[in-house]
Design a protein around this motif. Structure first.
Motif, PDB file in Angstrom:
ATOM      1  N   GLY A   1      74.402  -7.772  33.360  1.00 55.16           N
ATOM      2  CA  GLY A   1      73.182  -8.570  33.448  1.00 55.16           C
ATOM      3  C   GLY A   1      71.942  -7.723  33.668  1.00 55.16           C
ATOM      4  N   ALA A   2      72.108  -6.610  34.373  1.00 52.26           N
ATOM      5  CA  ALA A   2      70.992  -5.682  34.578  1.00 52.26           C
ATOM      6  C   ALA A   2      70.579  -5.051  33.255  1.00 52.26           C
ATOM      7  N   THR A   3      71.564  -4.647  32.475  1.00 54.90           N
ATOM      8  CA  THR A   3      71.280  -4.059  31.163  1.00 54.90           C
ATOM      9  C   THR A   3      70.502  -5.037  30.288  1.00 54.90           C
ATOM     10  N   MET A   4      70.900  -6.300  30.311  1.00 54.85           N
ATOM     11  CA  MET A   4      70.240  -7.293  29.466  1.00 54.85           C
ATOM     12  C   MET A   4      68.807  -7.548  29.916  1.00 54.85           C
ATOM     13  N   ALA A   5      68.559  -7.460  31.221  1.00 58.34           N
ATOM     14  CA  ALA A   5      67.190  -7.609  31.711  1.00 58.34           C
ATOM     15  C   ALA A   5      66.315  -6.464  31.210  1.00 58.34           C
ATOM     16  N   THR A   6      66.868  -5.249  31.240  1.00 55.93           N
ATOM     17  CA  THR A   6      66.124  -4.092  30.723  1.00 55.93           C
ATOM     18  C   THR A   6      65.820  -4.262  29.246  1.00 55.93           C
ATOM     19  N   ILE A   7      66.830  -4.629  28.475  1.00 59.55           N
ATOM     20  CA  ILE A   7      66.650  -4.821  27.030  1.00 59.55           C
ATOM     21  C   ILE A   7      65.609  -5.902  26.758  1.00 59.55           C
ATOM     22  N   ASN A   8      65.678  -6.996  27.509  1.00 59.72           N
ATOM     23  CA  ASN A   8      64.724  -8.089  27.320  1.00 59.72           C
ATOM     24  C   ASN A   8      63.296  -7.631  27.592  1.00 59.72           C
ATOM     25  N   SER A   9      63.111  -6.815  28.631  1.00 60.90           N
ATOM     26  CA  SER A   9      61.760  -6.340  28.961  1.00 60.90           C
ATOM     27  C   SER A   9      61.225  -5.406  27.882  1.00 60.90           C
ATOM     28  N   VAL A  10      62.082  -4.554  27.346  1.00 62.31           N
ATOM     29  CA  VAL A  10      61.661  -3.644  26.268  1.00 62.31           C
ATOM     30  C   VAL A  10      61.281  -4.445  25.032  1.00 62.31           C
ATOM     31  N   HIS A  11      62.175  -5.331  24.625  1.00 61.74           N
ATOM     32  CA  HIS A  11      61.994  -6.116  23.400  1.00 61.74           C
ATOM     33  C   HIS A  11      60.765  -7.017  23.469  1.00 61.74           C
ATOM     34  N   SER A  12      60.492  -7.559  24.645  1.00 59.36           N
ATOM     35  CA  SER A  12      59.412  -8.538  24.789  1.00 59.36           C
ATOM     36  C   SER A  12      58.032  -7.904  24.884  1.00 59.36           C
TER      37      SER A  12
ATOM     38  N   ASP B   1      55.731  -4.600  19.729  1.00 57.50           N
ATOM     39  CA  ASP B   1      55.847  -5.091  18.356  1.00 57.50           C
ATOM     40  C   ASP B   1      56.605  -4.087  17.485  1.00 57.50           C
ATOM     41  N   ALA B   2      56.973  -2.956  18.084  1.00 57.89           N
ATOM     42  CA  ALA B   2      57.696  -1.929  17.340  1.00 57.89           C
ATOM     43  C   ALA B   2      59.116  -2.405  17.036  1.00 57.89           C
ATOM     44  N   SER B   3      59.713  -1.798  16.022  1.00 55.04           N
ATOM     45  CA  SER B   3      61.106  -2.080  15.688  1.00 55.04           C
ATOM     46  C   SER B   3      61.989  -1.207  16.573  1.00 55.04           C
ATOM     47  N   VAL B   4      62.640  -1.829  17.536  1.00 55.07           N
ATOM     48  CA  VAL B   4      63.476  -1.102  18.490  1.00 55.07           C
ATOM     49  C   VAL B   4      64.945  -1.301  18.121  1.00 55.07           C
ATOM     50  N   PHE B   5      65.698  -0.207  18.151  1.00 57.99           N
ATOM     51  CA  PHE B   5      67.142  -0.289  17.914  1.00 57.99           C
ATOM     52  C   PHE B   5      67.843   0.154  19.189  1.00 57.99           C
ATOM     53  N   PHE B   6      68.665  -0.733  19.753  1.00 57.27           N
ATOM     54  CA  PHE B   6      69.346  -0.454  21.010  1.00 57.27           C
ATOM     55  C   PHE B   6      70.766   0.060  20.754  1.00 57.27           C
ATOM     56  N   TYR B   7      71.066   1.228  21.322  1.00 55.32           N
ATOM     57  CA  TYR B   7      72.438   1.734  21.332  1.00 55.32           C
ATOM     58  C   TYR B   7      72.988   1.452  22.724  1.00 55.32           C
ATOM     59  N   ILE B   8      73.878   0.479  22.811  1.00 55.97           N
ATOM     60  CA  ILE B   8      74.406   0.020  24.089  1.00 55.97           C
ATOM     61  C   ILE B   8      75.774   0.655  24.299  1.00 55.97           C
ATOM     62  N   VAL B   9      75.855   1.550  25.265  1.00 57.03           N
ATOM     63  CA  VAL B   9      77.076   2.322  25.501  1.00 57.03           C
ATOM     64  C   VAL B   9      77.868   1.668  26.627  1.00 57.03           C
ATOM     65  N   THR B  10      79.153   1.438  26.386  1.00 57.29           N
ATOM     66  CA  THR B  10      79.975   0.776  27.378  1.00 57.29           C
ATOM     67  C   THR B  10      81.400   1.299  27.318  1.00 57.29           C
TER      68      THR B  10
ATOM     69  N   GLN C   1      78.995 -10.813  23.611  1.00 58.25           N
ATOM     70  CA  GLN C   1      78.780 -12.239  23.849  1.00 58.25           C
ATOM     71  C   GLN C   1      77.474 -12.499  24.580  1.00 58.25           C
ATOM     72  N   TYR C   2      77.143 -11.613  25.522  1.00 59.91           N
ATOM     73  CA  TYR C   2      75.899 -11.769  26.291  1.00 59.91           C
ATOM     74  C   TYR C   2      74.698 -11.760  25.343  1.00 59.91           C
ATOM     75  N   ILE C   3      74.765 -10.917  24.333  1.00 56.46           N
ATOM     76  CA  ILE C   3      73.664 -10.821  23.372  1.00 56.46           C
ATOM     77  C   ILE C   3      73.670 -12.003  22.407  1.00 56.46           C
ATOM     78  N   GLU C   4      74.818 -12.271  21.812  1.00 60.65           N
ATOM     79  CA  GLU C   4      74.891 -13.258  20.750  1.00 60.65           C
ATOM     80  C   GLU C   4      74.707 -14.695  21.233  1.00 60.65           C
ATOM     81  N   LYS C   5      74.921 -14.948  22.524  1.00 57.24           N
ATOM     82  CA  LYS C   5      74.817 -16.319  23.034  1.00 57.24           C
ATOM     83  C   LYS C   5      73.564 -16.549  23.868  1.00 57.24           C
ATOM     84  N   THR C   6      72.607 -15.612  23.777  1.00 60.88           N
ATOM     85  CA  THR C   6      71.348 -15.765  24.514  1.00 60.88           C
ATOM     86  C   THR C   6      70.171 -15.477  23.586  1.00 60.88           C
ATOM     87  N   LYS C   7      68.980 -15.483  24.150  1.00 64.29           N
ATOM     88  CA  LYS C   7      67.767 -15.230  23.370  1.00 64.29           C
ATOM     89  C   LYS C   7      67.727 -13.830  22.778  1.00 64.29           C
ATOM     90  N   LEU C   8      68.640 -12.950  23.209  1.00 63.15           N
ATOM     91  CA  LEU C   8      68.668 -11.575  22.700  1.00 63.15           C
ATOM     92  C   LEU C   8      69.357 -11.458  21.345  1.00 63.15           C
TER      93      LEU C   8
END
Length: 362
Positions: free
Chosen positions: A73-84, A87-96, A106-113
């Motif tokens: 959930g912390a990662t998604m908050a960071t991504i949301n703040s960057v994306h929001s 206006d640049a095209s940002v590509f996220f490499y999410i390492v897990t 699922q966190y990405i595909e089932k939310t506003k992200l």
């Protein structure tokens, strides 16, 4: 006539022999030809991907961030703040790690992200064998994903420059401005030093936070003294940085970092009982006097070192990036400036990640 029949039989036998020889030769070549193993087929089929990505790499801002199962959930908050905030095209490499791949997707595909551009990469913790000692003082600092920043060239990326972000940051500025920082010739990375932001000095002193190498390295050890680094030199926090991948590879930064991890494994030249855990000291050693300095507003940190010490509202509003480094994370309680973090928090659709908050009287 009999002679002619004999000649025909001889010719027929010779013809059959020639056919047999040709068949044998063909079969022999087929059986002895080296076969391509599976990993070669996968490499050759994937070899076209970087070429296809090269054009994309010139048009996007690549951001690397980790997503552990317990902090997704912390990662998604960071991504949301960057994306929001860009206006640049940002590509996220999410390492897990393998156990969190499905949860992250699922966190990405089932939310506003779901509209972001991203790729999930699996990190193999086996690369850390013989390099990291168990330590119980802050076990979170020993999580394998805490060392991903050392291994950027091993990730499946083809960009010349990348941004690395810890999962406990919130970006308030335009991430493209950070990406476009000019690195000095020969520098593989850019960090913000711990001495550059006067407005934070009083707060840092009040919580006893270290801002020099003395707080991260054990100067009682000869191998540390032999480095020739003054113990009062300003340190930096590697939770936010811009990396030049060509210089990183050219200077063999990963190999250098591994060397100091192994040295600590043998001699305990730093530990997580000190200020920076086990991921910061190798970076401080390898990049000493060899990095570009970021604008300090791009890394206003130490928000997680005390549940009471707070920044001024002016400092918080001016900051392009806020970092809750330290034990008091904004998804837990107690912590400070929770409103600035919760603004970007997206509830977990699986409900596995949840905020820790005090119970309110009904």
């Amino acid at each position: 006539m009999a002679l002619l029949r004999k000649i025909n039989r001889v010719l027929l036998v010779l013809l059959v022999l020639m056919v047999c020889l040709l068949l044998h030769s063909t079969l022999l070549r087929a059986s002895t030809r080296p076969k391509h193993p599976d990993h070669w087929r996968s490499v050759s089929s994937a070899a076209r991907v970087p070429a296809a990505r090269a054009q994309e790499a010139d048009n996007v801002v690549p951001v690397i961030i980790c997503a552990s199962e317990e902090r997704v959930g912390a990662t998604m908050a960071t991504i949301n703040s960057v994306h929001s905030n860009t206006d640049a095209s940002v590509f996220f490499y999410i390492v897990t790690l393998r156990d969190a791949v499905k949860l992250t997707r699922q966190y990405i595909e089932k939310t506003k992200l779901k509209g972001i551009k991203y790729k999930i990469l699996e990190f193999n913790p086996m690369v850390l064998q013989g390099k990291v000692k168990p330590d119980s003082s802050r076990p979170d600092l020993l999580h394998p994903l805490n060392f991903v920043r050392f291994y950027l060239p091993l990730l499946d990326i083809s960009h010349k420059r990348v941004i690395y972000l810890d999962d406990d940051v919130i970006v308030q500025g335009n991430i493209e401005d950070l990406f476009n920082v000019k690195l000095k010739p020969g520098n593989a990375a850019a960090f913000a030093t711990d001495c550059d932001l006067p407005s934070t000095h009083e707060m840092v002193r009040s919580i006893g936070m270290q801002t020099t190498y003395m707080g991260y390295l054990d100067y009682r050890k000869q191998v540390v003294r032999d480095l020739g680094i003054h113990p009062r030199d300003c340190s930096f926090n590697p939770g936010v940085f811009v990396a030049d991948m060509n210089e990183w590879k050219k200077q063999k930064i990963t190999k250098q970092l591994e060397k100091w991890m192994e040295e600590n494994f043998r001699q305990n030249i730093y530990s997580s009982a000190m200020a920076g855990g086990v991921a910061t000291p190798p970076m401080l050693i390898v990049f000493h006097d060899k990095y570009t300095t970021l604008d300090p507003l791009w890394h206003v940190r130490h928000l997680g070192w005390s549940p009471d010490a707070r920044y001024s509202e002016t400092s918080l509003q001016e900051a392009h990036l806020l970092h809750w480094n330290g034990p008091f994370k904004p998804w837990n309680y107690p912590a400070v400036h929770l409103d600035l973090w919760e603004r970007w928090y997206i509830p977990d659709p699986s409900e596995k990640f949840s905020l820790v908050r005090p119970e309110r009287d009904s």
